[in-house]
Design a protein around this motif. Sequence first.
Motif, PDB file in Angstrom:
ATOM      1  N   MET A  61       5.902 -18.908 -16.908  1.00  0.00           N
ATOM      2  CA  MET A  61       5.228 -18.214 -18.062  1.00  0.00           C
ATOM      3  C   MET A  61       4.387 -19.370 -18.850  1.00  0.00           C
ATOM      4  N   ASP A  62       3.808 -18.955 -19.748  1.00  0.00           N
ATOM      5  CA  ASP A  62       2.619 -19.302 -20.552  1.00  0.00           C
ATOM      6  C   ASP A  62       3.287 -20.870 -20.918  1.00  0.00           C
ATOM      7  N   GLN A  63       4.475 -21.006 -21.445  1.00  0.00           N
ATOM      8  CA  GLN A  63       4.876 -22.473 -21.864  1.00  0.00           C
ATOM      9  C   GLN A  63       5.020 -23.312 -20.708  1.00  0.00           C
ATOM     10  N   ASP A  64       5.345 -22.773 -19.696  1.00  0.00           N
ATOM     11  CA  ASP A  64       5.328 -23.608 -18.516  1.00  0.00           C
ATOM     12  C   ASP A  64       4.012 -24.343 -17.945  1.00  0.00           C
ATOM     13  N   ILE A  65       3.130 -23.455 -17.996  1.00  0.00           N
ATOM     14  CA  ILE A  65       1.599 -23.741 -17.708  1.00  0.00           C
ATOM     15  C   ILE A  65       1.125 -24.797 -18.841  1.00  0.00           C
ATOM     16  N   ILE A  66       1.189 -24.591 -20.085  1.00  0.00           N
ATOM     17  CA  ILE A  66       0.788 -25.141 -21.192  1.00  0.00           C
ATOM     18  C   ILE A  66       1.468 -26.710 -20.859  1.00  0.00           C
ATOM     19  N   SER A  67       2.854 -27.005 -20.839  1.00  0.00           N
ATOM     20  CA  SER A  67       3.392 -28.061 -20.747  1.00  0.00           C
ATOM     21  C   SER A  67       2.932 -28.845 -19.564  1.00  0.00           C
ATOM     22  N   ALA A  68       2.764 -28.045 -18.580  1.00  0.00           N
ATOM     23  CA  ALA A  68       2.220 -28.834 -17.244  1.00  0.00           C
ATOM     24  C   ALA A  68       0.999 -29.162 -17.150  1.00  0.00           C
ATOM     25  N   ARG A  76      -4.568 -31.832 -26.317  1.00  0.00           N
ATOM     26  CA  ARG A  76      -5.431 -31.849 -27.093  1.00  0.00           C
ATOM     27  C   ARG A  76      -4.817 -31.913 -28.732  1.00  0.00           C
ATOM     28  N   ASN A  77      -5.571 -32.387 -29.557  1.00  0.00           N
ATOM     29  CA  ASN A  77      -5.019 -32.548 -30.871  1.00  0.00           C
ATOM     30  C   ASN A  77      -5.262 -31.109 -31.582  1.00  0.00           C
ATOM     31  N   LEU A  78      -4.087 -30.492 -32.202  1.00  0.00           N
ATOM     32  CA  LEU A  78      -4.156 -29.229 -32.692  1.00  0.00           C
ATOM     33  C   LEU A  78      -4.410 -29.310 -34.011  1.00  0.00           C
ATOM     34  N   THR A  79      -4.907 -28.351 -34.768  1.00  0.00           N
ATOM     35  CA  THR A  79      -5.107 -28.378 -36.372  1.00  0.00           C
ATOM     36  C   THR A  79      -3.912 -27.813 -36.630  1.00  0.00           C
ATOM     37  N   TRP A  80      -3.369 -28.119 -38.210  1.00  0.00           N
ATOM     38  CA  TRP A  80      -2.195 -27.701 -38.805  1.00  0.00           C
ATOM     39  C   TRP A  80      -1.957 -26.305 -38.204  1.00  0.00           C
ATOM     40  N   GLN A  81      -2.928 -25.512 -38.553  1.00  0.00           N
ATOM     41  CA  GLN A  81      -2.731 -24.031 -38.113  1.00  0.00           C
ATOM     42  C   GLN A  81      -2.535 -23.571 -36.785  1.00  0.00           C
ATOM     43  N   GLU A  82      -2.892 -24.163 -35.764  1.00  0.00           N
ATOM     44  CA  GLU A  82      -2.612 -24.413 -34.263  1.00  0.00           C
ATOM     45  C   GLU A  82      -1.341 -24.745 -33.978  1.00  0.00           C
ATOM     46  N   ILE A  87       4.485 -23.259 -32.990  1.00  0.00           N
ATOM     47  CA  ILE A  87       5.967 -23.496 -33.229  1.00  0.00           C
ATOM     48  C   ILE A  87       6.327 -21.990 -33.594  1.00  0.00           C
ATOM     49  N   ILE A  88       5.573 -21.188 -34.119  1.00  0.00           N
ATOM     50  CA  ILE A  88       6.132 -19.789 -34.386  1.00  0.00           C
ATOM     51  C   ILE A  88       6.439 -19.010 -33.152  1.00  0.00           C
ATOM     52  N   GLY A  96      15.254 -22.852 -34.794  1.00  0.00           N
ATOM     53  CA  GLY A  96      16.327 -23.368 -35.423  1.00  0.00           C
ATOM     54  C   GLY A  96      16.515 -24.903 -35.289  1.00  0.00           C
ATOM     55  N   LYS A  97      16.311 -25.468 -34.289  1.00  0.00           N
ATOM     56  CA  LYS A  97      16.443 -26.902 -34.040  1.00  0.00           C
ATOM     57  C   LYS A  97      15.220 -27.502 -34.737  1.00  0.00           C
ATOM     58  N   ILE A  98      14.015 -26.822 -34.386  1.00  0.00           N
ATOM     59  CA  ILE A  98      12.791 -27.499 -35.135  1.00  0.00           C
ATOM     60  C   ILE A  98      12.943 -27.352 -36.708  1.00  0.00           C
ATOM     61  N   SER A  99      13.575 -26.407 -37.099  1.00  0.00           N
ATOM     62  CA  SER A  99      13.925 -26.445 -38.770  1.00  0.00           C
ATOM     63  C   SER A  99      14.656 -27.341 -38.915  1.00  0.00           C
ATOM     64  N   LYS A 100      16.019 -27.739 -38.165  1.00  0.00           N
ATOM     65  CA  LYS A 100      16.766 -28.715 -38.433  1.00  0.00           C
ATOM     66  C   LYS A 100      16.364 -30.238 -38.464  1.00  0.00           C
ATOM     67  N   ALA A 101      15.435 -30.225 -37.324  1.00  0.00           N
ATOM     68  CA  ALA A 101      14.502 -31.615 -37.506  1.00  0.00           C
ATOM     69  C   ALA A 101      13.703 -32.017 -38.346  1.00  0.00           C
ATOM     70  N   ILE A 102      13.048 -30.790 -38.993  1.00  0.00           N
ATOM     71  CA  ILE A 102      12.148 -30.914 -40.196  1.00  0.00           C
ATOM     72  C   ILE A 102      12.928 -31.404 -41.477  1.00  0.00           C
ATOM     73  N   ASN A 103      14.093 -30.576 -41.674  1.00  0.00           N
ATOM     74  CA  ASN A 103      14.943 -30.973 -42.716  1.00  0.00           C
ATOM     75  C   ASN A 103      15.561 -32.452 -42.668  1.00  0.00           C
TER      76      ASN A 103
END
Length: 113
Positions: A61-68, A76-82, A87-88, A96-103
Amino acid sequence: MPKKAEFIKFNTIKEYINDILKMRSSESAVKLSMKEFDSAIETVLKEAGELAKENKRNTVMDQDIISAVEKHLGKRNLTWQETAEEIIRQNPTDLGKISKAINDYIEKEQGNK
């Protein structure tokens, strides 16, 4: 032994250098770039396949290719919007894990002040 994968074609590179870069290229330079690009693509695809298997999927899937790609070809550096868009895209459990880490980070930082 299986034949080495050929993803990149000689004429594709030769024509790009000629038509887009408006330059000439040596045959050895084109062949070397083909070898390097093919190797990079093969490495990324193998890594993506392993990631899919680790996640108990038989679909790359996309996330596999992106990670690889990030692992083997650099990030590459992402803007805050990217960053927000990336994340979304995550599944609800990971959100939920991301939210917990931020909190947790916010609580830790407020405790240090």
